[in-house]
Design a protein around this motif. Sequence first.
Motif, PDB file in Angstrom:
ATOM      1  N   GLN A 253       0.843  -1.210   0.000  1.00  0.00           N
ATOM      2  CA  GLN A 253       0.000   0.000   0.000  1.00  0.00           C
ATOM      3  C   GLN A 253       0.871   1.250   0.000  1.00  0.00           C
ATOM      4  OE1 GLN A 253      -2.318  -0.838   3.490  1.00  0.00           O
ATOM      5  NE2 GLN A 253      -4.011  -1.739   2.335  1.00  0.00           N
ATOM      6  N   LEU A 254       1.913   1.244   0.808  1.00  0.00           N
ATOM      7  CA  LEU A 254       2.841   2.376   0.851  1.00  0.00           C
ATOM      8  C   LEU A 254       3.495   2.584  -0.506  1.00  0.00           C
ATOM      9  CD1 LEU A 254       4.430   4.587   2.311  1.00  0.00           C
ATOM     10  CD2 LEU A 254       6.025   2.805   3.104  1.00  0.00           C
ATOM     11  N   ARG A 255       3.904   1.494  -1.131  1.00  0.00           N
ATOM     12  CA  ARG A 255       4.532   1.605  -2.448  1.00  0.00           C
ATOM     13  C   ARG A 255       3.589   2.254  -3.454  1.00  0.00           C
ATOM     14  NH1 ARG A 255       4.018  -1.103  -6.933  1.00  0.00           N
ATOM     15  NH2 ARG A 255       2.787  -2.786  -5.987  1.00  0.00           N
ATOM     16  N   VAL A 256       2.342   1.815  -3.472  1.00  0.00           N
ATOM     17  CA  VAL A 256       1.367   2.372  -4.413  1.00  0.00           C
ATOM     18  C   VAL A 256       1.133   3.855  -4.149  1.00  0.00           C
ATOM     19  CG1 VAL A 256      -1.073   2.333  -5.069  1.00  0.00           C
ATOM     20  CG2 VAL A 256       0.208   0.206  -4.910  1.00  0.00           C
TER      21      VAL A 256
ATOM     22  N   GLU B  13       8.357   5.127  10.800  1.00  0.00           N
ATOM     23  CA  GLU B  13       9.672   5.465  10.249  1.00  0.00           C
ATOM     24  C   GLU B  13       9.781   5.182   8.755  1.00  0.00           C
ATOM     25  OE1 GLU B  13      14.433   4.889  11.224  1.00  0.00           O
ATOM     26  OE2 GLU B  13      12.951   3.673  12.302  1.00  0.00           O
ATOM     27  N   GLU B  14       9.434   3.977   8.336  1.00  0.00           N
ATOM     28  CA  GLU B  14       9.549   3.633   6.924  1.00  0.00           C
ATOM     29  C   GLU B  14       8.624   4.488   6.064  1.00  0.00           C
ATOM     30  OE1 GLU B  14       9.500  -0.299   4.006  1.00  0.00           O
ATOM     31  OE2 GLU B  14       8.410  -0.370   5.902  1.00  0.00           O
TER      32      GLU B  14
ATOM     33  N   GLN C  49       9.993   6.937   3.030  1.00  0.00           N
ATOM     34  CA  GLN C  49       9.588   6.708   1.645  1.00  0.00           C
ATOM     35  C   GLN C  49       8.715   7.841   1.108  1.00  0.00           C
ATOM     36  OE1 GLN C  49      10.872   4.261  -0.212  1.00  0.00           O
ATOM     37  NE2 GLN C  49      12.009   3.654   1.610  1.00  0.00           N
ATOM     38  N   ALA C  50       7.781   8.316   1.919  1.00  0.00           N
ATOM     39  CA  ALA C  50       6.870   9.373   1.474  1.00  0.00           C
ATOM     40  C   ALA C  50       7.599  10.681   1.226  1.00  0.00           C
ATOM     41  CB  ALA C  50       5.764   9.568   2.506  1.00  0.00           C
ATOM     42  N   HIS C  51       8.534  11.012   2.076  1.00  0.00           N
ATOM     43  CA  HIS C  51       9.259  12.270   1.915  1.00  0.00           C
ATOM     44  C   HIS C  51      10.106  12.296   0.646  1.00  0.00           C
ATOM     45  CE1 HIS C  51       9.022  13.865   6.352  1.00  0.00           C
ATOM     46  NE2 HIS C  51       7.873  13.876   5.717  1.00  0.00           N
TER      47      HIS C  51
ATOM     48  N   GLY D 267       7.776  13.726  -1.861  1.00  0.00           N
ATOM     49  CA  GLY D 267       7.074  14.957  -1.523  1.00  0.00           C
ATOM     50  C   GLY D 267       5.725  14.801  -0.836  1.00  0.00           C
ATOM     51  N   ILE D 268       5.447  13.626  -0.266  1.00  0.00           N
ATOM     52  CA  ILE D 268       4.188  13.404   0.450  1.00  0.00           C
ATOM     53  C   ILE D 268       4.390  13.712   1.934  1.00  0.00           C
ATOM     54  CG2 ILE D 268       2.464  11.683   1.134  1.00  0.00           C
ATOM     55  CD1 ILE D 268       3.090  10.183  -1.462  1.00  0.00           C
ATOM     56  N   LYS D 269       3.501  14.507   2.520  1.00  0.00           N
ATOM     57  CA  LYS D 269       3.556  14.819   3.942  1.00  0.00           C
ATOM     58  C   LYS D 269       3.077  13.618   4.749  1.00  0.00           C
ATOM     59  CE  LYS D 269       4.614  19.130   3.062  1.00  0.00           C
ATOM     60  NZ  LYS D 269       5.998  19.630   3.285  1.00  0.00           N
ATOM     61  N   VAL D 270       3.604  13.471   5.962  1.00  0.00           N
ATOM     62  CA  VAL D 270       3.191  12.366   6.827  1.00  0.00           C
ATOM     63  C   VAL D 270       2.795  12.903   8.200  1.00  0.00           C
ATOM     64  CG1 VAL D 270       3.830  10.181   7.913  1.00  0.00           C
ATOM     65  CG2 VAL D 270       4.733  10.757   5.646  1.00  0.00           C
ATOM     66  N   PHE D 271       1.545  12.620   8.581  1.00  0.00           N
ATOM     67  CA  PHE D 271       1.031  12.953   9.903  1.00  0.00           C
ATOM     68  C   PHE D 271       0.873  11.647  10.677  1.00  0.00           C
ATOM     69  CE2 PHE D 271      -1.525  16.335   7.410  1.00  0.00           C
ATOM     70  CZ  PHE D 271      -0.380  17.107   7.242  1.00  0.00           C
ATOM     71  N   CYS D 272       1.177  11.674  11.979  1.00  0.00           N
ATOM     72  CA  CYS D 272       1.165  10.433  12.761  1.00  0.00           C
ATOM     73  C   CYS D 272       0.213  10.521  13.942  1.00  0.00           C
ATOM     74  CB  CYS D 272       2.571  10.131  13.280  1.00  0.00           C
ATOM     75  SG  CYS D 272       3.827  10.033  11.987  1.00  0.00           S
ATOM     76  N   ASP D 273      -0.662   9.520  14.070  1.00  0.00           N
ATOM     77  CA  ASP D 273      -1.532   9.425  15.235  1.00  0.00           C
ATOM     78  C   ASP D 273      -0.686   9.235  16.485  1.00  0.00           C
ATOM     79  OD1 ASP D 273      -3.845   9.675  13.792  1.00  0.00           O
ATOM     80  OD2 ASP D 273      -4.422   7.563  13.916  1.00  0.00           O
ATOM     81  N   VAL D 274      -0.959  10.027  17.520  1.00  0.00           N
ATOM     82  CA  VAL D 274      -0.293   9.865  18.816  1.00  0.00           C
ATOM     83  C   VAL D 274      -1.325  10.074  19.910  1.00  0.00           C
ATOM     84  CG1 VAL D 274       1.926  10.681  17.909  1.00  0.00           C
ATOM     85  CG2 VAL D 274       0.393  12.300  19.037  1.00  0.00           C
TER      86      VAL D 274
END
Length: 315
Positions: free
Chosen positions: A85-88, A105-106, A110-112, A115-122
Amino acid sequence: METKLTTILNIKYPIIQAPMFLVSNTAMVIEAMKGGIAGCIPALNYRTLEELKAAIHELKAAKVEGGSFGFNLIVNKSNIKYKEQLRVLCEEGCDFIITSLGSPEETINQAHKVGIKVFCDVTDLHFAKKVESLKADAAIAVNNEAGGHRGKLSPKALIKELKLNLSIPVISAGGVGCKADIDTMISYGADGVSVGSPFIASLEAGVTEEYKQACVDYGAEDIVMTERISGTPCTVINTPYVQKIGTKSTWIESFLNKSKTLKKWVKMIRFSIGMKATQNAATKATYKTVWVAGPSIAHTNKILPTKDIIKRLVE
């Protein structure tokens, strides 16, 4: 309503239409983008990678100025589809990814690269500091008023603690059903909000009319925690069926959970059974009504188009 979130995603209002298992779909997200907010869909809502690709293409074609779209990834071992899913997502492109239930982390690395932003549930400062150190673009602060798997801290306590100790933006998740709620979260220091449950009762939501109507008929006082879906406490509407089966794990599950060796397998089995029951309740007529929702359904008094729900949140 300019905040760090509106700047990061180039959206008009600092709102993310939260990813909801089975509920979220492209029709909802397209309306979200038209309304000047961001929309997000769980990648697990798609059975195959081809279906996921098709959804990305549809959303890219429908994207408008002031709107944004992304996908949610479960990044722990329970999601065997995660890496593909991440690859796609990285190959096809989207504006952002929200990670849940595991190390991001992965995904961030990979997203950066593309140019894809990553938000993380905490749910607490400890994990928030970890995702910040991994260079997450924002923290989704899941508080004790969120629907589904929630945190333990109140919106005010969690937002203030994270804002005091983080340099990345903080997006509050939980307890928002109207504009006054958003104003309150912003006053605590939040850079934006993630809103889920109010959108269940939208015309575009991909669930039964009974599920939508339940969000109209029931209120905040009807939300209870159950361990019978994923093995981890989760909020659901306290329907007669939920009352009948109870909200605690069975005695044998509790016994087996004491074993480090067996605990993982028990959780996997419970997750599989619970998700199937939730899927049936959300998508077909059944007396086994296990409907996930949060207390913010208190503001839901009618099934409405997504665009009208957005208006309630911003006007």
